[in-house]
Structure formats: C-alpha cells, structure tokens
Design a protein around this motif. Structure first.
Motif, PDB file in Angstrom:
ATOM      1  N   MET A  34       0.827  -1.206   0.000  1.00  0.00           N
ATOM      2  CA  MET A  34       0.000   0.000   0.000  1.00  0.00           C
ATOM      3  C   MET A  34       0.860   1.255   0.000  1.00  0.00           C
ATOM      4  SD  MET A  34      -3.211  -0.954  -0.005  1.00  0.00           S
ATOM      5  CE  MET A  34      -4.033   0.565   0.471  1.00  0.00           C
ATOM      6  N   GLY A  35       0.233   2.377  -0.297  1.00  0.00           N
ATOM      7  CA  GLY A  35       0.986   3.620  -0.304  1.00  0.00           C
ATOM      8  C   GLY A  35       0.127   4.825   0.003  1.00  0.00           C
ATOM      9  N   TRP A  36       0.782   5.894   0.361  1.00  0.00           N
ATOM     10  CA  TRP A  36       0.164   7.210   0.526  1.00  0.00           C
ATOM     11  C   TRP A  36       0.679   8.128  -0.570  1.00  0.00           C
ATOM     12  CZ3 TRP A  36      -3.758   8.603   3.645  1.00  0.00           C
ATOM     13  CH2 TRP A  36      -4.060   7.792   4.734  1.00  0.00           C
ATOM     14  N   TYR A  37      -0.211   8.963  -1.050  1.00  0.00           N
ATOM     15  CA  TYR A  37       0.097   9.911  -2.104  1.00  0.00           C
ATOM     16  C   TYR A  37      -0.568  11.234  -1.729  1.00  0.00           C
ATOM     17  CZ  TYR A  37       0.983   5.403  -4.158  1.00  0.00           C
ATOM     18  OH  TYR A  37       1.444   4.126  -4.361  1.00  0.00           O
ATOM     19  N   ARG A  38      -0.120  12.327  -2.304  1.00  0.00           N
ATOM     20  CA  ARG A  38      -0.738  13.611  -1.996  1.00  0.00           C
ATOM     21  C   ARG A  38      -0.776  14.492  -3.227  1.00  0.00           C
ATOM     22  NH1 ARG A  38       3.940  16.348   1.909  1.00  0.00           N
ATOM     23  NH2 ARG A  38       5.477  16.743   0.252  1.00  0.00           N
ATOM     24  N   GLN A  39      -1.720  15.414  -3.199  1.00  0.00           N
ATOM     25  CA  GLN A  39      -1.866  16.353  -4.298  1.00  0.00           C
ATOM     26  C   GLN A  39      -2.121  17.735  -3.741  1.00  0.00           C
ATOM     27  OE1 GLN A  39      -4.900  15.373  -7.212  1.00  0.00           O
ATOM     28  NE2 GLN A  39      -3.859  16.593  -8.765  1.00  0.00           N
ATOM     29  N   ALA A  40      -1.208  18.640  -4.048  1.00  0.00           N
ATOM     30  CA  ALA A  40      -1.354  20.022  -3.625  1.00  0.00           C
ATOM     31  C   ALA A  40      -2.102  20.794  -4.706  1.00  0.00           C
ATOM     32  CB  ALA A  40       0.013  20.636  -3.379  1.00  0.00           C
ATOM     33  N   PRO A  41      -2.737  21.895  -4.349  1.00  0.00           N
ATOM     34  CA  PRO A  41      -3.477  22.687  -5.342  1.00  0.00           C
ATOM     35  C   PRO A  41      -2.597  23.075  -6.518  1.00  0.00           C
ATOM     36  CG  PRO A  41      -3.973  23.447  -3.137  1.00  0.00           C
ATOM     37  CD  PRO A  41      -2.857  22.457  -2.992  1.00  0.00           C
ATOM     38  N   ASN A  59       9.127   2.860   2.376  1.00  0.00           N
ATOM     39  CA  ASN A  59       9.862   3.773   1.513  1.00  0.00           C
ATOM     40  C   ASN A  59       9.215   5.137   1.611  1.00  0.00           C
ATOM     41  OD1 ASN A  59      11.796   4.504  -0.404  1.00  0.00           O
ATOM     42  ND2 ASN A  59      10.396   4.154  -2.105  1.00  0.00           N
ATOM     43  N   TYR A  60      10.033   6.188   1.546  1.00  0.00           N
ATOM     44  CA  TYR A  60       9.518   7.544   1.713  1.00  0.00           C
ATOM     45  C   TYR A  60      10.095   8.479   0.661  1.00  0.00           C
ATOM     46  CZ  TYR A  60       8.189   5.881   6.341  1.00  0.00           C
ATOM     47  OH  TYR A  60       7.629   5.170   7.394  1.00  0.00           O
ATOM     48  N   ALA A  61       9.306   9.457   0.280  1.00  0.00           N
ATOM     49  CA  ALA A  61       9.830  10.536  -0.534  1.00  0.00           C
ATOM     50  C   ALA A  61      10.859  11.308   0.283  1.00  0.00           C
ATOM     51  CB  ALA A  61       8.694  11.464  -0.964  1.00  0.00           C
ATOM     52  N   GLU A  62      11.861  11.833  -0.379  1.00  0.00           N
ATOM     53  CA  GLU A  62      12.914  12.563   0.330  1.00  0.00           C
ATOM     54  C   GLU A  62      12.353  13.730   1.133  1.00  0.00           C
ATOM     55  OE1 GLU A  62      15.977  10.151  -0.147  1.00  0.00           O
ATOM     56  OE2 GLU A  62      16.164  12.098   0.839  1.00  0.00           O
ATOM     57  N   SER A  63      11.317  14.335   0.620  1.00  0.00           N
ATOM     58  CA  SER A  63      10.762  15.533   1.257  1.00  0.00           C
ATOM     59  C   SER A  63      10.090  15.247   2.596  1.00  0.00           C
ATOM     60  CB  SER A  63       9.759  16.204   0.322  1.00  0.00           C
ATOM     61  OG  SER A  63       8.694  15.323   0.014  1.00  0.00           O
ATOM     62  N   VAL A  64       9.745  13.964   2.860  1.00  0.00           N
ATOM     63  CA  VAL A  64       9.048  13.640   4.103  1.00  0.00           C
ATOM     64  C   VAL A  64       9.845  12.694   4.986  1.00  0.00           C
ATOM     65  CG1 VAL A  64       6.850  13.934   2.901  1.00  0.00           C
ATOM     66  CG2 VAL A  64       7.752  11.627   3.258  1.00  0.00           C
ATOM     67  N   LYS A  65      10.967  12.233   4.497  1.00  0.00           N
ATOM     68  CA  LYS A  65      11.766  11.266   5.236  1.00  0.00           C
ATOM     69  C   LYS A  65      12.163  11.829   6.602  1.00  0.00           C
ATOM     70  CE  LYS A  65      14.145   8.739   2.498  1.00  0.00           C
ATOM     71  NZ  LYS A  65      15.165   8.228   1.572  1.00  0.00           N
ATOM     72  N   ASP A  90       3.634  20.912   3.112  1.00  0.00           N
ATOM     73  CA  ASP A  90       2.959  19.617   3.229  1.00  0.00           C
ATOM     74  C   ASP A  90       1.456  19.756   2.994  1.00  0.00           C
ATOM     75  OD1 ASP A  90       5.130  18.871   5.965  1.00  0.00           O
ATOM     76  OD2 ASP A  90       5.265  18.067   3.920  1.00  0.00           O
ATOM     77  N   THR A  91       0.979  20.964   2.862  1.00  0.00           N
ATOM     78  CA  THR A  91      -0.440  21.192   2.614  1.00  0.00           C
ATOM     79  C   THR A  91      -0.861  20.508   1.322  1.00  0.00           C
ATOM     80  OG1 THR A  91      -0.492  23.288   3.801  1.00  0.00           O
ATOM     81  CG2 THR A  91      -2.192  22.939   2.121  1.00  0.00           C
ATOM     82  N   ALA A  92      -1.846  19.632   1.417  1.00  0.00           N
ATOM     83  CA  ALA A  92      -2.291  18.845   0.258  1.00  0.00           C
ATOM     84  C   ALA A  92      -3.456  17.965   0.674  1.00  0.00           C
ATOM     85  CB  ALA A  92      -1.162  17.971  -0.265  1.00  0.00           C
ATOM     86  N   THR A  93      -4.082  17.371  -0.314  1.00  0.00           N
ATOM     87  CA  THR A  93      -5.037  16.297  -0.055  1.00  0.00           C
ATOM     88  C   THR A  93      -4.269  14.990  -0.118  1.00  0.00           C
ATOM     89  OG1 THR A  93      -6.834  17.573  -1.033  1.00  0.00           O
ATOM     90  CG2 THR A  93      -7.181  15.211  -0.764  1.00  0.00           C
ATOM     91  N   TYR A  94      -4.411  14.184   0.924  1.00  0.00           N
ATOM     92  CA  TYR A  94      -3.668  12.938   1.035  1.00  0.00           C
ATOM     93  C   TYR A  94      -4.579  11.756   0.689  1.00  0.00           C
ATOM     94  CZ  TYR A  94       0.286  15.349   3.078  1.00  0.00           C
ATOM     95  OH  TYR A  94       1.373  16.184   3.277  1.00  0.00           O
ATOM     96  N   TYR A  95      -4.039  10.861  -0.112  1.00  0.00           N
ATOM     97  CA  TYR A  95      -4.779   9.690  -0.580  1.00  0.00           C
ATOM     98  C   TYR A  95      -3.997   8.414  -0.280  1.00  0.00           C
ATOM     99  CZ  TYR A  95      -7.028  13.185  -3.624  1.00  0.00           C
ATOM    100  OH  TYR A  95      -7.684  14.287  -4.115  1.00  0.00           O
ATOM    101  N   CYS A  96      -4.722   7.331  -0.088  1.00  0.00           N
ATOM    102  CA  CYS A  96      -4.068   6.027  -0.014  1.00  0.00           C
ATOM    103  C   CYS A  96      -4.483   5.218  -1.250  1.00  0.00           C
ATOM    104  CB  CYS A  96      -4.472   5.279   1.247  1.00  0.00           C
ATOM    105  SG  CYS A  96      -6.214   4.814   1.315  1.00  0.00           S
ATOM    106  N   ASN A  97      -3.668   4.238  -1.582  1.00  0.00           N
ATOM    107  CA  ASN A  97      -4.011   3.354  -2.694  1.00  0.00           C
ATOM    108  C   ASN A  97      -3.076   2.162  -2.671  1.00  0.00           C
ATOM    109  OD1 ASN A  97      -5.113   2.335  -5.148  1.00  0.00           O
ATOM    110  ND2 ASN A  97      -5.516   4.446  -5.817  1.00  0.00           N
ATOM    111  N   VAL A 111      -5.054  18.021   4.438  1.00  0.00           N
ATOM    112  CA  VAL A 111      -4.121  18.489   5.466  1.00  0.00           C
ATOM    113  C   VAL A 111      -3.714  19.907   5.091  1.00  0.00           C
ATOM    114  CG1 VAL A 111      -1.851  18.191   6.501  1.00  0.00           C
ATOM    115  CG2 VAL A 111      -3.279  16.186   6.007  1.00  0.00           C
ATOM    116  N   THR A 112      -3.988  20.832   5.995  1.00  0.00           N
ATOM    117  CA  THR A 112      -3.629  22.227   5.781  1.00  0.00           C
ATOM    118  C   THR A 112      -2.694  22.663   6.899  1.00  0.00           C
ATOM    119  OG1 THR A 112      -5.753  22.673   4.721  1.00  0.00           O
ATOM    120  CG2 THR A 112      -4.475  24.575   5.482  1.00  0.00           C
ATOM    121  N   VAL A 113      -1.513  23.107   6.518  1.00  0.00           N
ATOM    122  CA  VAL A 113      -0.519  23.554   7.491  1.00  0.00           C
ATOM    123  C   VAL A 113      -0.378  25.062   7.350  1.00  0.00           C
ATOM    124  CG1 VAL A 113       1.803  23.262   8.379  1.00  0.00           C
ATOM    125  CG2 VAL A 113       0.658  21.359   7.209  1.00  0.00           C
TER     126      VAL A 113
END
Length: 115
Positions: A34-41, A59-65, A90-97, A111-113
């Motif tokens: 499984m994984g998490w993904y995100r999409q910012a505006p 495994n993680y993206a470098e930006s969140v490691k 990190d503000t984005a809509t987070y999805y799993c898949n 998620v809004t920071v």
C-alpha cells in the motif's frame, strides 16, 4: 468493490502532527503493498510513502523522510500515516491506494498547514 476511505486530516500549525487513516475494503489488504500519495493545489499527485504487505519494508519521498511514518493494521484493514514536524509545503489532499494495480482514488483527506 474496492473502497478506500481516508480520514484524519485537518488544520494544523507548522511543526504540528496528525495521524491519517485509510480504511480499505474489497480486496485482500493483508496481501497488498500500500501507499500514501498527496496532491497540492495546482500540482500533480505525488508519491509520499509505501509499505509492503507484511509491513517489513517502507519507503519515503525525500521531502518527508524522517518526519512521516507509514504503518498498517491488517486486523482492521487500515493503513496509517503519522505526519509530524509539518511544514506549509505539506499542505495537500492525502490519498491512499494500492502500490501496484491502483484502484479508483478515494475522496482523500485534506491536510492544511498554516499559522
């Protein structure tokens, strides 16, 4: 029918934390990477983190490691993402898949920071 329902998002100040959840059904969750993904505006959806079916490898993206932690509970068919030390970017809509053989995307959790 595959269903993915994300929850746990919210408004948080920089440096804050949240725990995102993804309730999965309609497929063999315990046998699926499984994984998490995100999409910012205004941006394309991007990879955040993945976890193998047994939870052994992540495994993680470098930006969140070092700030985000992915985990799963196979007894509840639920995927988690602990997000900490949050930044404005990190503000984005987070999805799993599913990591492979993606299913239809759920509604995501926002998620809004912001200070």
């Amino acid at each position: 029918q595959v269903q993915l329902v994300e929850s746990g998002g919210g408004l948080v100040q920089p440096g804050g934390s949240l725990r995102l959840s993804c309730a999965a059904s309609g497929f063999s969750f315990s046998r699926t990477d499984m994984g998490w993904y995100r999409q910012a505006p205004g941006k394309e959806r991007e990879f955040v983190s993945t976890i193998t079916s047994t939870g052994t490898f992540t495994n993680y993206a470098e930006s969140v490691k070092g700030r985000f932690t992915i985990s799963r509970d196979i007894t509840q068919s639920t995927l988690f993402l602990q997000v900490s030390s949050l930044k404005v970017e990190d503000t984005a809509t987070y999805y799993c898949n599913r990591r492979f053989g993606r299913a239809a995307w759920g509604q995501g959790t926002q998620v809004t920071v912001s200070s």
